[in-house]
Design a protein around this motif. Structure first.
Motif, PDB file in Angstrom:
ATOM      1  N   GLU A 168       0.961  -1.215   0.161  1.00  0.00           N
ATOM      2  CA  GLU A 168       0.052  -0.140  -0.021  1.00  0.00           C
ATOM      3  C   GLU A 168       0.766   1.235  -0.042  1.00  0.00           C
ATOM      4  O   GLU A 168       0.378   2.327  -0.646  1.00  0.00           O
ATOM      5  CB  GLU A 168      -0.867   0.057   1.266  1.00  0.00           C
ATOM      6  N   VAL A 169       2.028   1.163   0.626  1.00  0.00           N
ATOM      7  CA  VAL A 169       3.180   2.362   0.518  1.00  0.00           C
ATOM      8  C   VAL A 169       3.522   2.474  -0.704  1.00  0.00           C
ATOM      9  O   VAL A 169       3.680   3.563  -1.280  1.00  0.00           O
ATOM     10  CB  VAL A 169       4.093   2.056   1.787  1.00  0.00           C
ATOM     11  N   VAL A 170       4.046   1.471  -1.314  1.00  0.00           N
ATOM     12  CA  VAL A 170       4.644   1.313  -2.516  1.00  0.00           C
ATOM     13  C   VAL A 170       3.457   2.030  -3.516  1.00  0.00           C
ATOM     14  O   VAL A 170       3.942   2.681  -4.641  1.00  0.00           O
ATOM     15  CB  VAL A 170       5.071   0.011  -3.007  1.00  0.00           C
ATOM     16  N   ARG A 175       1.977   5.968  -7.725  1.00  0.00           N
ATOM     17  CA  ARG A 175       0.616   6.654  -8.194  1.00  0.00           C
ATOM     18  C   ARG A 175       0.930   7.728  -9.238  1.00  0.00           C
ATOM     19  O   ARG A 175       0.381   7.918 -10.386  1.00  0.00           O
ATOM     20  CB  ARG A 175      -0.509   6.924  -7.082  1.00  0.00           C
ATOM     21  N   PRO A 176       1.892   8.882  -8.866  1.00  0.00           N
ATOM     22  CA  PRO A 176       2.203   9.816  -9.713  1.00  0.00           C
ATOM     23  C   PRO A 176       2.609   9.499 -11.379  1.00  0.00           C
ATOM     24  O   PRO A 176       2.298  10.306 -12.254  1.00  0.00           O
ATOM     25  CB  PRO A 176       3.398  10.726  -8.951  1.00  0.00           C
ATOM     26  N   VAL A 177       3.041   8.508 -11.446  1.00  0.00           N
ATOM     27  CA  VAL A 177       3.494   7.740 -12.762  1.00  0.00           C
ATOM     28  C   VAL A 177       2.885   6.602 -13.432  1.00  0.00           C
ATOM     29  O   VAL A 177       2.634   6.375 -14.517  1.00  0.00           O
ATOM     30  CB  VAL A 177       5.150   7.342 -12.770  1.00  0.00           C
ATOM     31  N   ALA A 266       8.846   4.225 -13.307  1.00  0.00           N
ATOM     32  CA  ALA A 266       8.557   3.341 -11.882  1.00  0.00           C
ATOM     33  C   ALA A 266       9.618   3.169 -11.151  1.00  0.00           C
ATOM     34  O   ALA A 266       9.921   3.307  -9.802  1.00  0.00           O
ATOM     35  CB  ALA A 266       7.678   2.222 -12.117  1.00  0.00           C
ATOM     36  N   ALA A 267      10.869   2.530 -11.824  1.00  0.00           N
ATOM     37  CA  ALA A 267      12.138   2.016 -11.067  1.00  0.00           C
ATOM     38  C   ALA A 267      12.662   3.069 -10.511  1.00  0.00           C
ATOM     39  O   ALA A 267      13.350   3.128  -9.264  1.00  0.00           O
ATOM     40  CB  ALA A 267      12.917   1.326 -12.117  1.00  0.00           C
ATOM     41  N   THR A 268      12.678   4.172 -11.212  1.00  0.00           N
ATOM     42  CA  THR A 268      13.162   5.483 -10.671  1.00  0.00           C
ATOM     43  C   THR A 268      12.584   6.192  -9.592  1.00  0.00           C
ATOM     44  O   THR A 268      13.258   6.692  -8.523  1.00  0.00           O
ATOM     45  CB  THR A 268      13.241   6.587 -11.959  1.00  0.00           C
ATOM     46  N   VAL A 269      11.361   5.932  -9.419  1.00  0.00           N
ATOM     47  CA  VAL A 269      10.423   6.678  -8.295  1.00  0.00           C
ATOM     48  C   VAL A 269      11.012   5.774  -7.051  1.00  0.00           C
ATOM     49  O   VAL A 269      11.264   6.170  -6.072  1.00  0.00           O
ATOM     50  CB  VAL A 269       9.181   6.573  -8.396  1.00  0.00           C
TER      51      VAL A 269
END
Length: 303
Positions: A168-170, A175-177, A266-269
């Motif tokens: 849920e934290v991940v 969510r922005p990307v 996603a990997a960057t975030v």
């Protein structure tokens, strides 16, 4: 594609005409590339040592010969992938020669693979093809044929992080990307996350603790820069069978390009949020500059 010019190989080292070779854009870190498959790779003869040993010296004998150059036998650089398994190189070719031989138009380093038993040769070729795919390079067969694996086929990424976080934290972080990200239960019963793309398949995010030994590539970075908690970001294409197609359709390639940018974002975030080191799915390190290029749809292999 035309065969690699044998006369160009012969100018590098006679070995290059008789053996398969790996060609990668110059200045790539061969230690890190070898560490993705082999234990304790190291230089046996560095390029600097080879150049010094191969340089002619000036005679200091009698007046008749004083100052005359004395020829010496050429010494090749040698790099041990692991104990007793040595490749020769690098041998540098210029951008023009590389382009004429079907490679990217930049300077390339050539590494000559050794003779070995059948199993070792198979492992060497598999490693060389993986390195070529990772670096936008090529494998030059002893016949002169040039094999250029597709680097853009490496879509999926893994972050090895010291910071485990619940799904849920991940999901909130991503969510922005990935705005439509949502949870689901994986086939093994574990919880995962996914986002269905409108035309381009599905992005899946799984988090788990590494159950096997960590990839050897991580031994090349400081222990504080990675951890055993894996955040895996992968792509399922609209037609999954296309993944094994050596000549995928145009629609697959378009979807792959767009999805790959999302995977990289996603990997960057995740890396920014939870620290760690990013590897591709062949266990080669993806440096921050390479990761940034992927988020922009750029696949030069030179970052």
């Amino acid at each position: 594609m035309a065969p690699f010019p044998s006369e160009l190989l012969a100018t590098l080292t006679p070995l290059a005409v008789q053996h398969d070779s790996l060609a990668i854009p110059a200045h790539r870190n061969i230690v890190a590339l070898a560490a993705a498959r082999f234990e304790k790779p190291h230089w046996v003869v560095t390029p600097e040592q080879a150049a010094a040993a191969s340089a002619p010296t000036r005679g200091s004998g009698g007046a008749r010969f004083r100052g005359a150059a004395i020829a010496v036998e050429t010494v090749d650089p040698q790099f041990a992938l692991t104990e007793g398994l040595i490749i020769n190189g690098p041998f540098r070719i210029g951008a023009r020669d590389a382009q004429g031989a079907g490679l990217l138009p930049v300077e390339h380093d050539i590494y000559v693979l050794p003779d070995a038993d059948e199993a070792t040769v198979a492992a060497l070729r598999e490693w060389a093809m993986a390195v070529a795919r990772h670096c936008w390079g090529a494998v030059i067969q002893s016949s002169g044929n040039v094999l250029r694996p597709d680097p853009e086929s490496l879509v999926d990424l893994r972050l090895y992080s010291p910071d485990p976080q619940p799904n849920e934290v991940v999901a909130t972080a991503l969510r922005p990307v990935l705005p439509q990200i949502q949870p689901f239960q994986d086939r093994d019963g574990s919880e995962a996350l996914y986002m269905q793309l409108e035309y381009d398949g599905t992005i899946v995010i799984r988090r788990y603790r590494a159950s096997r030994e960590l990839p050897p590539a991580l031994s090349t970075v400081d222990w504080r820069e990675f951890g055993p908690h894996v955040y895996e970001v992968s792509w399922i294409p609209p037609a999954p069978e296309e993944l094994d197609n050596p000549s995928p359709s145009a629609l697959h390639l378009i979807a792959r390009r767009r999805a790959s940018q999302l995977v990289a974002r996603a990997a960057t975030v995740l890396r920014e949020q939870y620290d760690g080191t990013v590897l591709d799915f062949e266990d080669f390190m993806v440096r921050p500059a390479d990761l940034k290029a992927r988020t922009q749809g750029k696949y030069t292999g030179l970052a």
